[in-house]
Write an enzyme that holds these catalytic residues in place. Structure first.
Site, mmCIF file in Angstrom:
data_model
loop_
_atom_site.group_PDB
_atom_site.id
_atom_site.type_symbol
_atom_site.label_atom_id
_atom_site.label_comp_id
_atom_site.label_asym_id
_atom_site.label_seq_id
_atom_site.Cartn_x
_atom_site.Cartn_y
_atom_site.Cartn_z
ATOM 1 N N ASN A 103 0.748 -0.952 -0.181
ATOM 2 C CA ASN A 103 -0.258 -0.387 -0.093
ATOM 3 C C ASN A 103 0.747 1.330 0.178
ATOM 4 O O ASN A 103 1.725 1.316 1.027
ATOM 5 C CB ASN A 103 -1.413 0.042 1.530
ATOM 6 C CG ASN A 103 -1.563 1.610 1.282
ATOM 7 O OD1 ASN A 103 -2.076 1.676 0.763
ATOM 8 N ND2 ASN A 103 -2.170 1.572 2.801
ATOM 9 N N ASP A 133 -3.067 0.168 8.204
ATOM 10 C CA ASP A 133 -1.684 0.763 7.881
ATOM 11 C C ASP A 133 -0.204 0.715 8.717
ATOM 12 O O ASP A 133 0.512 1.595 9.563
ATOM 13 C CB ASP A 133 -1.545 2.459 8.254
ATOM 14 C CG ASP A 133 -2.549 3.070 6.580
ATOM 15 O OD1 ASP A 133 -2.879 2.649 5.044
ATOM 16 O OD2 ASP A 133 -3.191 4.132 7.187
ATOM 17 N N SER A 193 4.986 6.937 2.725
ATOM 18 C CA SER A 193 4.971 5.642 2.647
ATOM 19 C C SER A 193 4.809 4.563 1.634
ATOM 20 O O SER A 193 3.396 4.272 1.271
ATOM 21 C CB SER A 193 5.504 4.870 4.360
ATOM 22 O OG SER A 193 5.526 6.030 5.200
ATOM 23 N N HIS A 214 1.012 5.115 0.960
ATOM 24 C CA HIS A 214 0.542 6.285 1.703
ATOM 25 C C HIS A 214 1.027 7.576 2.025
ATOM 26 O O HIS A 214 1.875 7.686 1.939
ATOM 27 C CB HIS A 214 0.653 5.676 3.254
ATOM 28 C CG HIS A 214 -0.202 6.189 3.966
ATOM 29 N ND1 HIS A 214 -1.705 6.538 4.203
ATOM 30 C CD2 HIS A 214 -0.078 7.128 5.584
ATOM 31 C CE1 HIS A 214 -1.905 6.782 5.340
ATOM 32 N NE2 HIS A 214 -1.118 7.378 5.987
HETATM 33 C C1 GAR Z 1 -2.472 8.220 -2.570
HETATM 34 O O1 GAR Z 1 -1.588 10.101 -2.288
HETATM 35 C C2 GAR Z 1 -2.308 7.575 -1.538
HETATM 36 O O2 GAR Z 1 -1.240 7.728 -1.458
HETATM 37 C C3 GAR Z 1 -3.441 7.724 -1.453
HETATM 38 O O3 GAR Z 1 -4.939 8.208 -2.349
HETATM 39 C C4 GAR Z 1 -3.491 8.823 -2.931
HETATM 40 C C5 GAR Z 1 -3.959 8.627 -4.262
HETATM 41 O O4 GAR Z 1 -3.623 9.041 -5.777
HETATM 42 N N1 GAR Z 1 -3.736 6.310 -0.630
HETATM 43 C C6 GAR Z 1 -4.311 6.953 0.757
HETATM 44 O O5 GAR Z 1 -4.258 7.899 1.153
HETATM 45 C C7 GAR Z 1 -4.817 5.699 1.539
HETATM 46 N N2 GAR Z 1 -4.844 5.351 2.955
HETATM 47 P P1 GAR Z 1 -3.933 9.284 -6.793
HETATM 48 O O6 GAR Z 1 -5.337 8.245 -7.402
HETATM 49 O O7 GAR Z 1 -3.220 10.489 -7.992
HETATM 50 O O8 GAR Z 1 -2.841 7.854 -7.440
#
Ligand code: GAR
Length: 193
Positions: A106, A144, A135, A108
């Site tokens: 994942n 997480d 991360s 984060h």
């Molecule tokens: C990313 O920053 C990812 O880390 C986060 O959502 C975003 C997706 O961006 N995930 C979380 O927060 C999970 N807890 P994207 O759709 O533009 O790749």
């Protein structure tokens, strides 16, 4: 060649970066399918790259287990070596984690264990910290809380909004994600739960 399934909920900018990396002939992993829990904008990136997609809508299922069971059926079609949660904003049910662990990772947008959960960027801003981070972790049963595979600090700047800070974090996340997938594929990085 490591086969990868990517699961998303949103715009899929990190997915796109992985698709771009994986199209180079010497990259040791291939994205074989992209799934989403909703009609996510990011599925368009997969379609552009000719990668099959599927959607298992969260709201069409009674509970997490029913949703996860259908997600598991879709993933089984592709038997991926690795599942990448790239902005999937749902917790996987424990049964699905157990089936694939430790081969689920994942990304984060915070320096875990700081600011876990769905609002990592917002929570860092609210806490008034001067730096946060990005991360990549192994997914376990918690939120997480799995082993950290890679992480890097990112500064919080005066006047930052949730959007501006997230946009500064995302390029770091992308680089870490691509490095981690590459190192898993070459065996330089061993996954453990
Ligand atoms: C990313 O920053 C990812 O880390 C986060 O959502 C975003 C997706 O961006 N995930 C979380 O927060 C999970 N807890 P994207 O759709 O533009 O790749």
């Amino acid at each position: 060649m490591l086969t990868v399934a990517v699961l998303i909920s949103g715009t899929g900018s990190n997915l796109r970066a992985l698709l771009e990396a994986a199209r180079h002939p010497d990259f040791p992993a291939r994205v074989v399918v992209v799934g989403a829990d909703r009609d996510a904008d990011g599925l368009a990136h997969a379609e552009e790259f000719g990668i099959p997609t599927f959607t298992v809508p969260w709201h069409e299922h009674d509970n997490r287990d029913a949703w996860g069971a259908e997600l598991g059926r879709q993933l089984e079609v592709w038997s991926p070596d690795l599942i990448v949660l790239s902005g999937l904003m749902r917790l996987l049910p424990a049964s699905l984690v157990a089936q694939y662990a430790p081969h689920i990772i994942n990304t984060h947008p915070a320096y875990l264990p700081e600011f876990p959960g769905a609002h990592g960027v917002r929570d860092a801003l609210a806490a008034g910290v001067s730096e946060t981070g990005a991360s990549v972790i192994v997914v376990d049963d918690g939120v997480d809380s799995g082993p950290i595979l890679a992480q890097e600090r990112v500064p919080v700047l005066p006047g930052d909004t949730e959007h501006s800070l997230h946009e500064r974090i995302k390029p770091v996340e992308r680089r870490l994600l691509i490095e981690v997938v590459q190192h898993i594929a070459t065996g330089e990085l061993a996954l453990t739960s």
